[in-house]
Design a protein around this motif. Structure first.
Motif, PDB file in Angstrom:
ATOM      1  N   THR A  13      38.260  43.740  52.100  1.00 26.04           N
ATOM      2  CA  THR A  13      38.143  44.845  51.151  1.00 26.04           C
ATOM      3  C   THR A  13      38.953  44.562  49.904  1.00 26.04           C
ATOM      4  OG1 THR A  13      39.986  45.997  52.201  1.00 26.04           O
ATOM      5  CG2 THR A  13      37.779  46.511  52.997  1.00 26.04           C
ATOM      6  N   THR A  14      38.412  44.916  48.751  1.00 28.44           N
ATOM      7  CA  THR A  14      39.098  44.689  47.483  1.00 28.44           C
ATOM      8  C   THR A  14      38.997  45.951  46.650  1.00 28.44           C
ATOM      9  OG1 THR A  14      37.078  43.782  46.527  1.00 28.44           O
ATOM     10  CG2 THR A  14      38.617  42.215  47.491  1.00 28.44           C
ATOM     11  N   ASP A  15      39.760  45.988  45.564  1.00 28.70           N
ATOM     12  CA  ASP A  15      39.681  47.147  44.685  1.00 28.70           C
ATOM     13  C   ASP A  15      39.372  46.697  43.264  1.00 28.70           C
ATOM     14  OD1 ASP A  15      42.109  46.345  43.421  1.00 28.70           O
ATOM     15  OD2 ASP A  15      43.235  47.258  45.063  1.00 28.70           O
TER      16      ASP A  15
ATOM     17  N   ASP B  82      41.093  46.601  40.686  1.00 30.48           N
ATOM     18  CA  ASP B  82      42.160  45.883  39.991  1.00 30.48           C
ATOM     19  C   ASP B  82      42.448  44.526  40.627  1.00 30.48           C
ATOM     20  OD1 ASP B  82      44.124  45.703  37.964  1.00 30.48           O
ATOM     21  OD2 ASP B  82      45.685  46.179  39.427  1.00 30.48           O
TER      22      ASP B  82
ATOM     23  N   ARG C  81      46.146  42.285  46.488  1.00 32.87           N
ATOM     24  CA  ARG C  81      45.799  42.539  45.082  1.00 32.87           C
ATOM     25  C   ARG C  81      45.291  41.317  44.339  1.00 32.87           C
ATOM     26  NH1 ARG C  81      50.151  44.464  41.466  1.00 32.87           N
ATOM     27  NH2 ARG C  81      51.315  42.726  42.389  1.00 32.87           N
TER      28      ARG C  81
ATOM     29  N   GLN D  17      36.666  39.415  41.952  1.00 32.47           N
ATOM     30  CA  GLN D  17      36.728  39.477  43.409  1.00 32.47           C
ATOM     31  C   GLN D  17      37.107  38.080  43.926  1.00 32.47           C
ATOM     32  OE1 GLN D  17      36.500  42.539  45.011  1.00 32.47           O
ATOM     33  NE2 GLN D  17      36.664  43.008  42.840  1.00 32.47           N
TER      34      GLN D  17
END
Length: 296
Positions: A2-4, A6, A56, A176
């Protein structure tokens, strides 16, 4: 994974003259040994990508040979070319120097760094300084305006590496991840096996012979949880072969034993390793031989 929004991913070249601690810096940033090290100059001969992923950021570090102009055979020309090519597609550069040491060899490296890529000056080996106040007068002799940031570190003692990572992150693009979170290098286990053997030559054999030697992995097979590896050390002269083998084969046994232990630590499985030594005259100045050995 999972990534966000930012999340940042980028390539960071680690550049510097020989023996400033580039590979030690990479290994301790990753907390894994993927790049070989020794006290001798130009232990690193190949470009190696080391990958560090947290929640992050994915840092893709590009470890390179030490750039130098002292030696001009085809092997050294090929290594310098690796350095130059590694600068073409990175997002940031770590220019590594040694604390209290900045000479013409460092200046030669600085000249090849592109102006449009952020350069972070990494002053390594600060643990060797008895008086940290010496750093400011030392830095005043360098054109620090060229750099996006300056970070003093000790790669060996892992001092200020977290601060270095935070500084790098600011210069990486929003992206990503390119690699799975568990990957630590883009190099194969076969390649790393050969490098671990070559490292032992630099650490266990006299000053000149390691520069005249290379390693070929002839066989790399996985049988269940056992890695079966056969490798050949190539040297240029018969007397070099005799020195590497040693009295009653003891030196070669030591090289193989220590390399095998490193492989088992990294692979997490048992390794069966056999190593031979052969003479191949002039390989380091033979363009076709270098290409076959993966240097071109």
């Amino acid at each position: 994974m999972t990534t966000d929004a930012d999340f940042r991913t980028g390539y960071i070249a680690i550049i510097g003259r020989p023996n400033v601690g580039k590979s030690t810096l990479l290994n301790n940033l990753l907390q894994h040994k993927v790049s070989i090290t020794s006290r001798k100059e130009q232990t690193t001969r190949f470009r190696i990508n080391g990958i560090l992923t947290d929640h992050r950021t994915q840092y893709i570090f590009v470890d390179t040979p030490g750039f130098q102009k002292q030696y001009t055979n085809r092997l050294n020309t090929a290594m310098n070319r690796v350095v130059s090519q590694s600068l073409l597609d990175v997002d940031a550069i770590l220019f590594v120097i040694e604390a209290m040491q900045f000479n013409q060899r460092d200046a030669d490296v600085l000249k090849i760094l592109p102006a449009h890529i952020p350069i972070i000056l990494v002053i390594n080996k600060i643990d060797h300084l008895s008086d940290k106040s010496q750093l400011l007068p030392f830095l005043s002799k360098i054109d620090t305006a060229r750099f996006a940031a300056l970070i003093p570190v000790s790669a060996e003692k892992k001092i200020q590496l977290t601060q270095l990572l935070e500084t790098i992150r600011a210069y990486l693009p929003l992206n990503q991840p390119f690699f799975d979170k568990d990957e630590i290098t883009d190099r194969s286990e076969r390649f790393i096996a050969g490098e671990f053997i070559r490292e032992k030559l630099f650490r266990l054999i006299g000053d000149e012979i390691p520069y005249s030697a290379t390693v070929v992995v002839d066989q790399f097979k996985l049988e269940g949880s056992l890695h079966k590896i056969h490798a050949t050390i190539l040297v240029e002269k018969p007397n070099q072969k005799a020195i590497i083998i040693g009295k009653k084969g003891e030196k070669l046994k030591q090289i193989a034993s220590e390399a095998r232990k490193d492989m088992e630590r990294l692979f997490g499985e048992k390794v069966y390793l056999e190593v031979w030594v052969k003479v191949k005259s002039g390989w380091a100045d033979d363009e076709a031989a270098l290409r076959n050995l993966g240097y071109e």
